[in-house]
Design an enzyme around this catalytic site. Structure first.
Site, PDB file in Angstrom:
ATOM      1  N   GLU A  82       0.848  -1.209   0.000  1.00 25.15           N
ATOM      2  CA  GLU A  82       0.000   0.000   0.000  1.00 25.15           C
ATOM      3  C   GLU A  82       0.882   1.256   0.000  1.00 25.15           C
ATOM      4  O   GLU A  82       0.541   2.263  -0.624  1.00 25.15           O
ATOM      5  CB  GLU A  82      -0.945  -0.040   1.205  1.00 25.15           C
TER       6      GLU A  82
ATOM      7  N   GLU B  87      -3.733  -9.567   3.511  1.00 32.32           N
ATOM      8  CA  GLU B  87      -4.454  -9.308   4.756  1.00 32.32           C
ATOM      9  C   GLU B  87      -5.577 -10.322   5.017  1.00 32.32           C
ATOM     10  O   GLU B  87      -5.876 -10.649   6.169  1.00 32.32           O
ATOM     11  CB  GLU B  87      -5.047  -7.890   4.722  1.00 32.32           C
TER      12      GLU B  87
HETATM   13  N1  T1G Z   1       4.755  -7.955  11.415  1.00 32.85           N
HETATM   14  C1  T1G Z   1       5.531  -8.388  12.443  1.00 32.85           C
HETATM   15  N2  T1G Z   1       6.407  -9.453  12.362  1.00 32.85           N
HETATM   16  C2  T1G Z   1       6.485 -10.055  11.174  1.00 32.85           C
HETATM   17  C3  T1G Z   1       5.703  -9.656  10.051  1.00 32.85           C
HETATM   18  C4  T1G Z   1       4.810  -8.548  10.209  1.00 32.85           C
HETATM   19  N3  T1G Z   1       4.048  -8.093   9.212  1.00 32.85           N
HETATM   20  N4  T1G Z   1       6.004 -10.483   9.023  1.00 32.85           N
HETATM   21  C5  T1G Z   1       6.934 -11.338   9.477  1.00 32.85           C
HETATM   22  N5  T1G Z   1       7.225 -11.101  10.765  1.00 32.85           N
HETATM   23  C6  T1G Z   1       8.216 -11.812  11.596  1.00 32.85           C
HETATM   24  C7  T1G Z   1       7.846 -13.289  11.809  1.00 32.85           C
HETATM   25  O1  T1G Z   1       6.981 -13.435  12.893  1.00 32.85           O
HETATM   26  C8  T1G Z   1       9.208 -13.911  12.063  1.00 32.85           C
HETATM   27  O2  T1G Z   1       9.549 -13.661  13.404  1.00 32.85           O
HETATM   28  C9  T1G Z   1      10.135 -13.098  11.160  1.00 32.85           C
HETATM   29  O3  T1G Z   1       9.430 -11.874  10.880  1.00 32.85           O
HETATM   30  C10 T1G Z   1      10.422 -13.794   9.867  1.00 32.85           C
HETATM   31  O4  T1G Z   1       9.197 -14.164   9.260  1.00 32.85           O
HETATM   32  C11 T1G Z   1      -2.900  -1.894   6.957  1.00 32.85           C
HETATM   33  C12 T1G Z   1      -3.091  -4.248   8.334  1.00 32.85           C
HETATM   34  C13 T1G Z   1       7.344 -11.570   4.829  1.00 32.85           C
HETATM   35  C14 T1G Z   1       6.837 -13.503   3.409  1.00 32.85           C
HETATM   36  O5  T1G Z   1       0.661 -10.573   6.129  1.00 32.85           O
HETATM   37  O6  T1G Z   1       4.133 -13.416   4.992  1.00 32.85           O
HETATM   38  O7  T1G Z   1      -0.304  -4.785   6.434  1.00 32.85           O
HETATM   39  O8  T1G Z   1       9.580 -15.976  14.234  1.00 32.85           O
HETATM   40  O9  T1G Z   1       9.574 -16.639   9.396  1.00 32.85           O
HETATM   41  O10 T1G Z   1       9.415 -17.283   5.748  1.00 32.85           O
HETATM   42  O11 T1G Z   1      -3.267  -3.175   5.155  1.00 32.85           O
HETATM   43  O12 T1G Z   1       6.826 -13.342   7.101  1.00 32.85           O
HETATM   44  O13 T1G Z   1      11.669 -14.893  13.506  1.00 32.85           O
HETATM   45  O14 T1G Z   1      10.492 -14.096  15.596  1.00 32.85           O
HETATM   46  O15 T1G Z   1       7.665 -15.658   8.032  1.00 32.85           O
HETATM   47  O16 T1G Z   1      11.034 -15.460   5.046  1.00 32.85           O
HETATM   48  C15 T1G Z   1       0.298  -7.882   5.958  1.00 32.85           C
HETATM   49  C16 T1G Z   1       3.321 -11.439   6.786  1.00 32.85           C
HETATM   50  C17 T1G Z   1       0.192  -7.441   7.359  1.00 32.85           C
HETATM   51  C18 T1G Z   1       2.988 -10.546   5.647  1.00 32.85           C
HETATM   52  C19 T1G Z   1       8.698 -13.611   5.091  1.00 32.85           C
HETATM   53  N6  T1G Z   1       1.551  -8.594   5.756  1.00 32.85           N
HETATM   54  N7  T1G Z   1       4.648 -12.004   6.681  1.00 32.85           N
HETATM   55  O17 T1G Z   1       8.569 -14.997   5.206  1.00 32.85           O
HETATM   56  O18 T1G Z   1      10.036 -15.395   7.286  1.00 32.85           O
HETATM   57  S1  T1G Z   1      -1.375  -6.712   7.667  1.00 32.85           S
HETATM   58  C20 T1G Z   1       1.631  -9.904   5.870  1.00 32.85           C
HETATM   59  C21 T1G Z   1       4.931 -12.991   5.789  1.00 32.85           C
HETATM   60  C22 T1G Z   1      -1.293  -5.187   6.936  1.00 32.85           C
HETATM   61  C23 T1G Z   1      -2.431  -3.135   6.234  1.00 32.85           C
HETATM   62  C24 T1G Z   1      -2.561  -4.385   6.977  1.00 32.85           C
HETATM   63  C25 T1G Z   1       6.302 -13.572   5.844  1.00 32.85           C
HETATM   64  C26 T1G Z   1       7.278 -13.008   4.791  1.00 32.85           C
HETATM   65  P1  T1G Z   1      10.356 -14.709  14.218  1.00 32.85           P
HETATM   66  P2  T1G Z   1       9.054 -15.574   8.528  1.00 32.85           P
HETATM   67  P3  T1G Z   1       9.836 -15.870   5.772  1.00 32.85           P
END
Ligand code: T1G
Length: 698
Positions: free
Chosen positions: A104, A124
């Protein structure tokens, strides 16, 4: 700007770099840093702003760890509106995965450049939410309504080249993104390129049929979920109202989804899945064993699927069978599976041939002399398994990992058949093994830390979600399932029908009802297991009398065309069979059971609370490391709806006191044997504590 956002002038380009490991999530500090940066650029003599990220990825979304806490300013929608309103060109340079609020941010920027290996997406919906910072309003203005509905409802990331075709990215480059991005901004400045505000673009109108088609696909593949419907309404608002009004509606629906228990459940799942990969008590830097080759003992359905999982991950596989005929049968199963994957478009012809080429067959254990790992996948005969492990002990090199795919046998007893129990553990795959994502990794008393750590890391490579289990009958999943199936049979005999019990669980969200699952797995599997048990361990005959009768009639389930249901030989579609209903009523009468009306809520409560009650016992015995692990087992192994968070999250969300009260009611009605509450549940209710609190303090 601050610890996580830097602002450096490169000539007349303001280079704004986000550095908030591990995935540059939009924490409060990142939002503040970006806001300060855009305001500084407004006042200084920069000609353009370039937003870049350090580390492995561009911003991967809002900071999910901030959810559920009071949201601090600057709020993301406001920040992104201010970025878009900038009089200076704003360019986002994307590498890794620009997801959610991260994408975004890019959509609010005026231009987007991406590395060819990058992906963009709005996932999301997988968190029970919707893009709440303009994504549902800006994406349709660029890519159109249909493509945006697909992007946002699937939540699936899109490769940069595809995003460029959709107009979501303006330029795709390879090599050094930082340099290419600066060059791109240079070109835009030199060409006096005006700012391009997506919010000012119109949405191409489409017919109602597009929204109807989206709603129909949601009803099928996101049954029971609430967020997809809110997403459709947001995208409709993007097409039918001005940007500001649409964004206001998006915000309202976003806040609604944040309060939705489904969002809490799906966010629990997000973190639980990542926690499950961590083994308590094992250092994350434990040196791992190298797994370049492996062997599988047994070329049956499970053995074939396991072989494919490893071959598909680039590991060479030796499939062992007792003789050439059995080996040919095993390899033929694998060939059929690959042909099926190609036919369904899951694999290209070349990829399938490449993977198949990594699998060779043998009938002599000598062929396993140099492999790094062996997985035994023969039928559930404990003596045969011990015999095989003794032979593996002799045939395999020192340091090879020896694993058993048993679904419930004593892994320690199997390990004791070797002189190297430290190299032995369980790797319990789920059928079909080349498709099902769950892997229960069973830690034996002697299993070495590096063996366990190696297999946990390896599971990611073979695209499995691994969960550690201690040794007990049935490990985590199958042990809990006994109570679930028991109650399904009891509800059937006490007043239900196969359709009513299945409908109650299906409508509640299970991928398939328990009676149909029994028919799919084969009723003879349970029958044989019961035949092997002593009489006093069989439990209440009402819980198995009917399936025993069906098996003895040759009604084994789908594989024999008849089980609790009768299956159409062409379509395999199930239909109720009055003969079965008559058997149920006859056996109920024979057992002295007066049948009564059983409503769907009672069926759900009995099956799910039986599951969770055993879950509490598994936790207090330390068989499962944490409640979230149990939830992940049920989501990836047993078709439990992710939007309910798993059995342990579900009962926690209901309130443990209410769950205990219902279980005590069932104990009153049905007796202690099946419904004695787990001591941990009683303890937590007595102390007024949550399961999360117990787990966090453990
Ligand atoms: N927030 C906080 N921590 C996060 C995070 C996030 N968005 N994404 C990953 N982590 C942490 C995860 O818990 C782990 O921590 C470490 O990073 C590595 O992640 C307004 C409301 C990016 C594809 O849904 O899909 O934006 O276990 O093991 O396999 O519209 O992480 O090491 O302590 O998954 O390489 C939308 C979520 C949010 C993406 C990487 N975004 N993340 O995968 O590593 S909602 C998502 C992923 C939003 C807005 C709305 C994947 C990744 P730890 P990992 P990976």
């Amino acid at each position: 700007m601050n610890d996580v956002v830097s602002y450096v002038m490169d000539g007349d380009i303001a280079v704004v770099t986000v550095n908030n490991p591990p995935v540059n999530a939009l924490s409060q500090a990142v939002r503040q840093g970006l806001l300060d940066a855009i305001r500084q650029a407004a006042d200084d003599d920069s000609k353009a702003v370039l937003i870049l990220c350090e580390g492995r990825t561009f911003i991967a979304g809002a900071d999910i760890t901030e959810f559920g806490k009071p949201m601090a300013e600057p709020f993301l929608p406001d920040l992104l509106n201010e970025i878009e309103a900038s009089e200076k060109l704003v360019v986002a340079a994307i590498h890794g995965t620009a997801l959610g609020g991260g994408f975004e941010t890019a959509l609010a920027s005026h231009h987007r450049i991406a590395l060819d290996s990058a992906k963009v997406g709005l996932p999301e919906v997988k968190l029970g939410l919707l893009p709440g910072a303009g994504g549902t309003q800006r994406a349709p203005r660029i890519a159109g309504v249909a493509a945006s509905l697909d992007l946002i409802l699937s939540g699936a990331p899109v490769p940069a080249v595809k995003a460029e075709q959709l107009g979501l990215v303006d330029k795709v480059v390879s090599g050094d993104l930082g340099a290419a991005a600066r060059e791109y901004v240079r070109e835009l400045i030199d060409a006096d390129t005006p700012v391009r505000r997506t919010s000012e673009q119109a949405v191409e109108l489409v017919g109602e049929d597009v929204f109807d088609a989206a709603a129909a696909s949601v009803a099928k593949r996101a049954r029971g979920q609430t967020a997809p419907h809110r997403i459709i309404e947001c995208v409709r608002a993007a097409m039918t109202t001005p940007f500001a009004e649409g964004q206001k509606r998006e915000r309202e629906l976003f806040m609604e989804s944040m309060q939705d228990p489904q969002a809490k459940a799906l966010q629990h799942v997000f973190f639980a899945e990542r926690e499950a990969a961590k083994v308590v008590g094992i250092d994350k830097d434990t040196p791992l064993r190298d797994i370049k080759s492996m062997g599988v003992i047994g070329g049956g359905t499970m053995g074939g699927g396991i072989a494919m999982s490893f071959a598909n991950a680039g590991i060479s596989v030796t499939l062992i069978e007792i003789n050439d005929e059995a080996l040919d049968r095993g390899l033929a199963i694998i060939d059929r599976n690959y042909a099926g994957s190609v036919k369904r478009g899951k694999l290209s012809e070349d990829k399938a041939a490449d993977c198949r080429g990594r699998i060779t067959g043998a009938t002599d254990y000598a062929a396993l002399a140099d492999v790094d790992l062996v997985i035994e996948a023969v039928f559930e005969d404990p003596e045969l398994k011990k015999e095989i492990f003794a032979k593996l002990d002799a045939a395999c090199k020192p340091g090879a990992i020896l694993a058993t795919n048993t679904s419930y046998q004593d892994v320690d007893a199997i390990a004791a058949a070797t002189g190297r129990p430290q190299d032995v553990l369980g790797m319990h795959f789920f059928s079909p093994a080349h498709i099902m994502k769950l892997l229960e990794v069973v830690r034996g008393d002697e299993t070495a830390d590096d063996v366990l750590a190696t297999v946990m890391k390896l599971s990611k490579k073979i695209r499995k979600v691994a969960v550690v289990s201690g040794v007990c009958y049935g490990f985590i999943g199958n042990r809990m399932l006994q109570g679930y199936f028991r109650e399904a049979q009891l509800c059937l005999v006490e007043g239900g029908s196969p359709e009513s019990v299945d409908k109650a669980m299906f409508d509640w969200g299970m991928a398939m009802g328990p009676i149909s699952v029994g028919d799919l797995a084969g009723l003879d599997v349970g029958y044989k297991a019961r035949q092997a048990l002593p009489q006093d361990e069989l439990g209440d005959p009402a819980a198995y009398r009917v399936p025993d009768v069906l098996v003895e009639m040759g009604r084994l389930g789908q594989k024999s065309g008849k089980g609790f249901y009768t299956y159409d030989p062409e379509t395999r579609r199930p239909s109720p069979d009055p003969e079965v209903q008559a058997i149920i009523e006859r056996e109920a009468a024979a057992l002295g059971i007066e049948r009564r009306d059983i409503d769907a809520q009672e069926i759900v409560d009995r099956l799910i609370f039986a599951l969770a009650n055993e879950g509490f016992r598994i936790l207090e015995e330390g068989i499962a490391q944490r409640p979230g692990d149990i939830d992940i087992v049920y989501l990836y192994g047993y078709g439990f709806p992710a939007w309910r968070g798993g059995p342990m999250h579900y009962v926690e969300s209901l309130g443990l006191d209410k769950v205990l009260a219902r279980i005590e009611e069932f104990r009153e009605r049905f007796g202690d044997e099946n419904w004695a509450p787990a001591p941990l549940l009683e303890k937590l209710v007595a102390e007024g504590r949550s399961l999360k609190d117990w787990a966090d303090r453990k």
